[in-house]
Scaffold this motif. Structure first.
Motif, PDB file in Angstrom:
ATOM      1  N   ALA A   1      41.571  43.033  41.190  1.00  0.00           N
ATOM      2  CA  ALA A   1      40.794  41.820  41.442  1.00  0.00           C
ATOM      3  C   ALA A   1      41.396  41.073  42.619  1.00  0.00           C
ATOM      4  O   ALA A   1      42.556  41.290  42.989  1.00  0.00           O
ATOM      5  CB  ALA A   1      40.791  40.932  40.204  1.00  0.00           C
ATOM      6  N   ILE A   2      40.605  40.188  43.209  1.00  0.00           N
ATOM      7  CA  ILE A   2      41.122  39.290  44.241  1.00  0.00           C
ATOM      8  C   ILE A   2      41.239  37.889  43.639  1.00  0.00           C
ATOM      9  O   ILE A   2      40.430  37.491  42.797  1.00  0.00           O
ATOM     10  CB  ILE A   2      40.269  39.315  45.530  1.00  0.00           C
ATOM     11  CG1 ILE A   2      38.796  39.002  45.274  1.00  0.00           C
ATOM     12  CG2 ILE A   2      40.419  40.661  46.229  1.00  0.00           C
ATOM     13  CD1 ILE A   2      37.937  38.891  46.542  1.00  0.00           C
ATOM     14  N   HIS A   3      42.280  37.180  44.056  1.00  0.00           N
ATOM     15  CA  HIS A   3      42.642  35.903  43.445  1.00  0.00           C
ATOM     16  C   HIS A   3      42.924  34.852  44.514  1.00  0.00           C
ATOM     17  O   HIS A   3      43.458  35.179  45.573  1.00  0.00           O
ATOM     18  CB  HIS A   3      43.923  36.051  42.609  1.00  0.00           C
ATOM     19  CG  HIS A   3      43.926  37.226  41.713  1.00  0.00           C
ATOM     20  ND1 HIS A   3      43.480  37.172  40.418  1.00  0.00           N
ATOM     21  CD2 HIS A   3      44.335  38.509  41.913  1.00  0.00           C
ATOM     22  CE1 HIS A   3      43.611  38.367  39.856  1.00  0.00           C
ATOM     23  NE2 HIS A   3      44.122  39.184  40.745  1.00  0.00           N
ATOM     24  N   THR A   4      42.619  33.600  44.170  1.00  0.00           N
ATOM     25  CA  THR A   4      42.989  32.474  45.012  1.00  0.00           C
ATOM     26  C   THR A   4      43.066  31.222  44.168  1.00  0.00           C
ATOM     27  O   THR A   4      42.659  31.221  43.001  1.00  0.00           O
ATOM     28  CB  THR A   4      42.003  32.276  46.186  1.00  0.00           C
ATOM     29  OG1 THR A   4      42.595  31.434  47.164  1.00  0.00           O
ATOM     30  CG2 THR A   4      40.689  31.696  45.723  1.00  0.00           C
ATOM     31  N   SER A   5      43.572  30.172  44.766  1.00  0.00           N
ATOM     32  CA  SER A   5      43.559  28.865  44.106  1.00  0.00           C
ATOM     33  C   SER A   5      43.386  27.789  45.166  1.00  0.00           C
ATOM     34  O   SER A   5      43.721  27.992  46.335  1.00  0.00           O
ATOM     35  CB  SER A   5      44.834  28.629  43.299  1.00  0.00           C
ATOM     36  OG  SER A   5      45.950  28.585  44.138  1.00  0.00           O
ATOM     37  N   PHE A   6      42.848  26.666  44.732  1.00  0.00           N
ATOM     38  CA  PHE A   6      42.625  25.532  45.610  1.00  0.00           C
ATOM     39  C   PHE A   6      43.096  24.275  44.904  1.00  0.00           C
ATOM     40  O   PHE A   6      42.989  24.164  43.680  1.00  0.00           O
ATOM     41  CB  PHE A   6      41.129  25.370  45.936  1.00  0.00           C
ATOM     42  CG  PHE A   6      40.509  26.555  46.612  1.00  0.00           C
ATOM     43  CD1 PHE A   6      40.662  26.741  47.977  1.00  0.00           C
ATOM     44  CD2 PHE A   6      39.777  27.475  45.893  1.00  0.00           C
ATOM     45  CE1 PHE A   6      40.087  27.835  48.612  1.00  0.00           C
ATOM     46  CE2 PHE A   6      39.190  28.569  46.512  1.00  0.00           C
ATOM     47  CZ  PHE A   6      39.346  28.746  47.881  1.00  0.00           C
TER      48      PHE A   6
ATOM     49  N   LEU B   1      42.045  24.561  40.987  1.00  0.00           N
ATOM     50  CA  LEU B   1      41.052  25.561  40.614  1.00  0.00           C
ATOM     51  C   LEU B   1      41.602  26.936  40.949  1.00  0.00           C
ATOM     52  O   LEU B   1      41.993  27.185  42.084  1.00  0.00           O
ATOM     53  CB  LEU B   1      39.750  25.305  41.388  1.00  0.00           C
ATOM     54  CG  LEU B   1      38.639  26.341  41.260  1.00  0.00           C
ATOM     55  CD1 LEU B   1      38.209  26.514  39.807  1.00  0.00           C
ATOM     56  CD2 LEU B   1      37.460  25.948  42.143  1.00  0.00           C
ATOM     57  N   GLU B   2      41.668  27.805  39.945  1.00  0.00           N
ATOM     58  CA  GLU B   2      42.106  29.187  40.142  1.00  0.00           C
ATOM     59  C   GLU B   2      40.904  30.100  39.947  1.00  0.00           C
ATOM     60  O   GLU B   2      40.149  29.942  38.991  1.00  0.00           O
ATOM     61  CB  GLU B   2      43.208  29.544  39.159  1.00  0.00           C
ATOM     62  CG  GLU B   2      44.484  28.766  39.392  1.00  0.00           C
ATOM     63  CD  GLU B   2      45.613  29.182  38.471  1.00  0.00           C
ATOM     64  OE1 GLU B   2      45.434  30.145  37.691  1.00  0.00           O
ATOM     65  OE2 GLU B   2      46.666  28.536  38.530  1.00  0.00           O
ATOM     66  N   ILE B   3      40.742  31.050  40.884  1.00  0.00           N
ATOM     67  CA  ILE B   3      39.576  31.931  40.873  1.00  0.00           C
ATOM     68  C   ILE B   3      40.018  33.388  40.966  1.00  0.00           C
ATOM     69  O   ILE B   3      40.868  33.739  41.778  1.00  0.00           O
ATOM     70  CB  ILE B   3      38.634  31.613  42.053  1.00  0.00           C
ATOM     71  CG1 ILE B   3      38.153  30.165  41.968  1.00  0.00           C
ATOM     72  CG2 ILE B   3      37.455  32.590  42.093  1.00  0.00           C
ATOM     73  CD1 ILE B   3      37.344  29.711  43.164  1.00  0.00           C
ATOM     74  N   THR B   4      39.389  34.228  40.145  1.00  0.00           N
ATOM     75  CA  THR B   4      39.585  35.670  40.190  1.00  0.00           C
ATOM     76  C   THR B   4      38.215  36.326  40.289  1.00  0.00           C
ATOM     77  O   THR B   4      37.302  35.978  39.539  1.00  0.00           O
ATOM     78  CB  THR B   4      40.303  36.169  38.920  1.00  0.00           C
ATOM     79  OG1 THR B   4      41.605  35.586  38.870  1.00  0.00           O
ATOM     80  CG2 THR B   4      40.429  37.683  38.895  1.00  0.00           C
ATOM     81  N   LEU B   5      38.083  37.252  41.221  1.00  0.00           N
ATOM     82  CA  LEU B   5      36.831  37.983  41.409  1.00  0.00           C
ATOM     83  C   LEU B   5      37.054  39.475  41.247  1.00  0.00           C
ATOM     84  O   LEU B   5      37.993  40.039  41.823  1.00  0.00           O
ATOM     85  CB  LEU B   5      36.245  37.718  42.796  1.00  0.00           C
ATOM     86  CG  LEU B   5      35.893  36.280  43.137  1.00  0.00           C
ATOM     87  CD1 LEU B   5      35.413  36.190  44.584  1.00  0.00           C
ATOM     88  CD2 LEU B   5      34.853  35.739  42.184  1.00  0.00           C
TER      89      LEU B   5
END
Length: 96
Positions: A25-30, A65-69
């Protein structure tokens, strides 16, 4: 949709600052100024995700906000994930 190879994912991630690849998965946070700003962006992302029929795994605590796609039916990252990641980046940038 075809699962991208790790090399393909890494190459595409070069265009996305702050995103990483792990566990298929790809991950990011803001971080935002406050909860209201974070939730406003989440709402905008939710409408875009629904329009694309592709939904993130995400979490929110106060202003972060943490996001995983990942494309679960493909077993990893696909072009669909990068399309949503690009839209997320545009939404976040527009809210800054």
């Amino acid at each position: 949709m075809k699962k991208l190879s790790e090399d393909e994912v890494q190459k595409k991630l070069d265009k996305f600052e702050g995103w990483t690849f792990a566990n298929d998965a790809i991950h990011t946070s803001f971080q935002f100024a406050n909860f209201k700003d974070a939730f406003t962006v989440m709402t905008r992302i939710a409408f875009e995700a629904e329009a694309q029929e592709h939904h993130p795994n995400w979490g929110n605590v106060y202003n972060e906000l943490e996001i995983t796609l990942s494309s679960h039916d493909a077993g990893g990252v696909t072009e669909k994930d990068f399309k949503l990641a690009k839209a997320i980046e545009e939404i976040v940038e527009a809210s800054a």
